[in-house]
Each structure stands twice: as C-alpha cells, then as structure tokens.
Design an enzyme around this catalytic site. Structure first.
Site, PDB file in Angstrom:
ATOM      1  N   ASN A  81     -13.061   1.927  14.045  1.00  0.00           N
ATOM      2  CA  ASN A  81     -11.775   1.298  13.751  1.00  0.00           C
ATOM      3  C   ASN A  81     -10.954   1.160  15.025  1.00  0.00           C
ATOM      4  O   ASN A  81      -9.797   1.601  15.109  1.00  0.00           O
ATOM      5  CB  ASN A  81     -11.015   2.131  12.706  1.00  0.00           C
ATOM      6  CG  ASN A  81     -10.028   1.302  11.906  1.00  0.00           C
ATOM      7  OD1 ASN A  81      -9.824   0.118  12.184  1.00  0.00           O
ATOM      8  ND2 ASN A  81      -9.390   1.922  10.929  1.00  0.00           N
ATOM      9  N   HIS A 122      -2.852   5.022   5.873  1.00  0.00           N
ATOM     10  CA  HIS A 122      -3.957   4.818   4.942  1.00  0.00           C
ATOM     11  C   HIS A 122      -3.517   4.920   3.484  1.00  0.00           C
ATOM     12  O   HIS A 122      -4.099   4.256   2.622  1.00  0.00           O
ATOM     13  CB  HIS A 122      -5.078   5.829   5.199  1.00  0.00           C
ATOM     14  CG  HIS A 122      -5.974   5.460   6.337  1.00  0.00           C
ATOM     15  ND1 HIS A 122      -5.722   5.820   7.642  1.00  0.00           N
ATOM     16  CD2 HIS A 122      -7.124   4.733   6.377  1.00  0.00           C
ATOM     17  CE1 HIS A 122      -6.675   5.349   8.430  1.00  0.00           C
ATOM     18  NE2 HIS A 122      -7.540   4.690   7.690  1.00  0.00           N
TER      19      HIS A 122
END
Length: 489
Positions: free
Chosen positions: A345, A376
């Site tokens: 990521n 998140h």
C-alpha cells in the site's frame, strides 16, 4: 458452545443489501456468481482500461489541451462513480466542495489543519454509518473506499499548499504555490483512473501527466532523445499477466484456506500450536491476493492512460511504478519489517509519512499507526493490527541497532541474518495481520491466548531487554531521507 460463524452471520458477508449503486447488471450476478457490487466494479474497471487507451491515443497531450484532458477524466470518473455508488456519491461531493472552499478562503498558515480535521470527521461518519447499517463484518464496495482515497488527496493537497508558502527545503518536492483551479481540483479528485480503487497520488504528479510534462521533462531523456513518449505496453502486459495469476489464486487457492475458519470454535479446539500458526500463515498469505488484484488492476488502468511513468532503469528500460500501490515480490520476500511496509500500500504509506510522521509533534510512530487505524475504519481488528504493528516497529528498530551489526562481518553471516529475518518477518506478519482481516476483537484475543501470546512476549522482551543484553552502537545522526523512513524500520 455458540458457533461463531452463525453468530456473526458469516454467510452474509457478501450481502449487498446496503449497496446503493446501479442494478442494471443484476442478470450477470447469477452467471458470474458474484454480488452486484463486484459485478459493477469489474465492469467499470474493464471500461476504464478501454477509456485509458482512448485518452492516451485520441486525447494525447500532443493533440489536445490540458483542459480537454481534465474534462474527459473528470466526466468519465463521475459517471463511473454514479454507476457504482448511486446517490452515495453525494458524500464525495460534500468533502470535495467543502475542502475547495477552505483552500480558497482560509489562511494558508492553518488551512491544512482545518481540512485534515474536516475530511477525517466526514470519513469517520461514513465508517460509523457503515458499522451501524451493515451486518457486522459484512462488506460491499460502497462509497467508503473511494472517500478514503479522496481523504488522502484533499489532505495532501492542503499540506502541499501550506508547504508552498513556507521555506522548509525538505518539504518543497510536492509543494504547491497557488490554489488549483476548480477544473484541476475536480479532475485530481474524480479522474476515472483512480476513482474506483485508488491509488492516491500527488497533485503535482497528476498535473504533469495531464499537461504531458512527463514526455518532455529531462527525466525522460535517454541518449539525448527528448520528446519521445514512453510506451506502457510492456508494463501493461506484464501486469495483466500478474492479474491472471491473481485471478487463479483467488478462485482456486483462497477457498482452500478460508480466513473465516479462524472464526470457527473448531479452529481453537481441533488444532495444535504449530497447526494454528501454519494455517494463519497460509490463510493470510493467500488472502492478500484480493488486495493485489485490485491494486495491480488499478495500476494497469493508470499505465494504459500514460499515467505512472517514472523514468528509466539503469539498463534503459522504462519504469512504470510512479503510482504503483504494491510491489508483490518485495513484500512477499522482504527480509525486514521496513521492507515489507515500504512495498505494501505504498501510496498510503507516502501519505502517512507526509501528513503524520513528518509533522506529529511527538510520538511519531504511534501517531502514524493511530491515523492509519482510524483511516481504515472502526472495526476493532484494525486497531489490534496497527497497535501490534507499532510494537513490531519498535522491536525491529532494536534488532536492527543491536543485533544486525554482529552479522556484518562476512557474507555468510549477512546471508544467515537475512534468512532469519525473512522467516521472522513471515511469522510476525501473519500473527499481526489476521485481526485486520477477521475484524473481531474477542476472537482475535482468543486466538492469541491459544498461541500463548508468544510473539507479543518476544517483541516486548526485544524492546525492553535486548538493548540491555546487547547495547546498540552509538546512533549516528540520521539524514533527512533516513529520518523520513525511520517509522518503517
């Protein structure tokens, strides 16, 4: 004993009850065996690949103005967004509109802080809404994912504008000297290449792509040739090959090691210590294939449009990794925690470094992991994983400073050190990340207890006792580049 799978309604994890996107392709769900949100996603990704070729060939910067290219990318991105998320795209408009007004009218000295708080509150509301409305653990491709990427974009552009008004030399690479036009801002947030699955990217990189500067800049010069447009064909074919492998893994291997089995009480009662660790290692490894698929496919879309060129390798081959979000081989064969995180990521890691680690007044590492967890969502599994990750980071630094110098005396010793750290990295990564996937706090805690918290104990002993047993050598002053990466060690 209650069957945790039934209690959590695992069979409905793919339920699309709360999905607000178009149902036009619903007849394909039974044919493909996929829920409507995933059918729409795949269809729009394929359409994006076609649109990318049209942009690069027919709306090439040598043939059309940057305004036309901006309009093409924005309009198509909005159409895809409306198709996939329906009226939910209103939340994206709310964030984009509010942030642009702030950029226009707030003082540059604190605009970045206001936009950061505003965008995080909006994102937090969506995470809360999702947690409240959907069945616990259920998942659909709703507007939350795109808003997560948009949050990266609006905060990074705000900090870049703030940096553009300052004189700090280490923050000038992505500095922006003036507020973008509304066309540039909208194109940056909503362009079709990244609206579906990201990744985030820096505003300056995107504007250079739109204007065609990547063709004429000195970085693209090779053997005295200027103005020669690099071709993404080779990169696209290679990445499509990877996509095909990932499709096979997702369809054929992932079902063999379902991560949901960790939620079954039989996992705790029927397996021994080594069997549990082996299964967690296998399940978390194959589960990563779904993330790889989305990221590599998004990279294909970007590269097909000409976005992502990053100069040339030493052998003269072109690099198309400017906006790549993952380096699979580097992650799977990493020999340190830092290498693993730098390969995973990656655009989010750049963003976290820019807005959190480099700017937090204290406890940089903890602040970075807390922001990552909040970004998140609110499932407790996220906070377990990132809390564990902070401890791993501290332990990895300690090992690097105390133990690594002892293995630098010969090539064979270096190889032994890398072999040991490779194996440790695999075990620690599986141990730390499975709560992120199953999302559950108490189930994760039960699994950790059945494993005697052995890696937690090793990590804490490493942090607190290892420096006493093997005192590290006196730390040399870190260069700017090293200090920026220290939180990944």
């Amino acid at each position: 004993m209650v069957d945790m799978r039934e209690y959590l309604n695992i069979s409905s994890w793919k339920d699309d009850e709360w999905y607000s996107g178009s149902r036009l392709l619903s007849p394909l769900t039974s044919v493909l065996g996929l829920p409507i949100d995933q059918v729409n996603f795949v269809a729009c990704m394929l359409l994006s690949v076609v649109a990318s070729f049209i942009l690069r060939v027919y709306f090439n910067p040598s043939k059309t103005s940057s305004s036309v290219r901006h309009n093409f990318c924005t309009v198509l991105g909005l159409l895809l967004g409306c198709f996939c998320w329906g009226l939910s795209i209103f939340y994206a408009f709310l964030i984009a509109g509010g942030c642009y007004l702030m950029l226009r009218f707030l003082d540059v000295r604190y605009v970045q802080k206001v936009i950061f708080v505003y965008s995080m509150v909006c994102l937090g509301y969506l995470h809360w809404l999702r947690l409240r409305q959907q069945r616990y653990g259920a998942y659909s491709l709703d507007i939350t994912g795109p808003v997560m990427v948009m949050t990266q974009k609006v905060t990074s552009i705000a900090f870049s504008i703030h940096d553009g008004a300052g004189k700090e030399s280490d923050k000038q690479k992505y500095a922006i000297k003036q507020v973008p036009s509304i066309r540039e801002f909208s194109s940056y947030l909503f362009h079709f290449q990244t609206i579906l699955a990201g990744p985030g990217c820096h505003f300056n990189d995107y504007i250079e792509f739109i204007n065609g500067n990547y063709i004429t800049s000195s970085e693209t010069a090779r053997k005295g040739e200027l103005g020669r447009e690099p071709s993404p064909t080779r990169a696209i074919l290679e990445k499509l090959g990877i996509v095909m492998v990932l499709i096979f893994v997702n369809l054929s291997i992932v079902p063999v090691f379902p991560i949901e089995y960790l939620l079954d009480p039989k996992f705790l009662t029927d397996k021994g210590f080594l069997s549990k660790m082996a299964y967690i290692l296998a399940a978390t490894t194959v589960t990563r294939a779904k993330y790889y698929f989305a990221w590599v496919m998004a990279d294909v879309v970007c590269n097909a449009s000409g976005f992502g060129f990053n100069g040339y390798n030493k052998d003269g081959t072109e690099k198309w990794d400017l906006v790549s979000n993952v380096h699979i081989a580097n992650f799977e064969f990493s020999v340190s925690w830092r290498e693993a995180l730098e390969a995973w990521n990656t655009q989010t890691m750049h963003w976290l470094r820019m807005v959190a680690y480099e700017r937090a007044p204290f406890h940089h590492t903890i602040a970075t992991y807390l922001l990552s967890a909040y970004w998140h969502g609110f499932y407790p599994g996220y906070y377990l994983t990132f809390g564990n990750g902070a401890i791993v980071t501290l332990a990895a630094r300690t090992v690097r400073r105390s133990v690594r110098p002892l293995f630098q005396k010969s090539r064979s010793m270096v190889l032994l050190y890398h072999t040991l750290t490779f194996l440790a990295c695999r075990l620690v990564m599986a141990y730390v990340t499975f709560p992120f996937i199953i999302l559950q706090f108490w189930v994760s805690l039960q699994i950790y207890r059945s494993l005697y918290f052995y890696i937690h104990i090793i990590l804490l002993l490493t942090v607190f006792l290892l420096p006493v047993i093997i005192p590290p050598k006196k730390k040399k002053p870190l260069s700017d580049s090293n200090s920026n990466c220290e939180h990944l060690e």
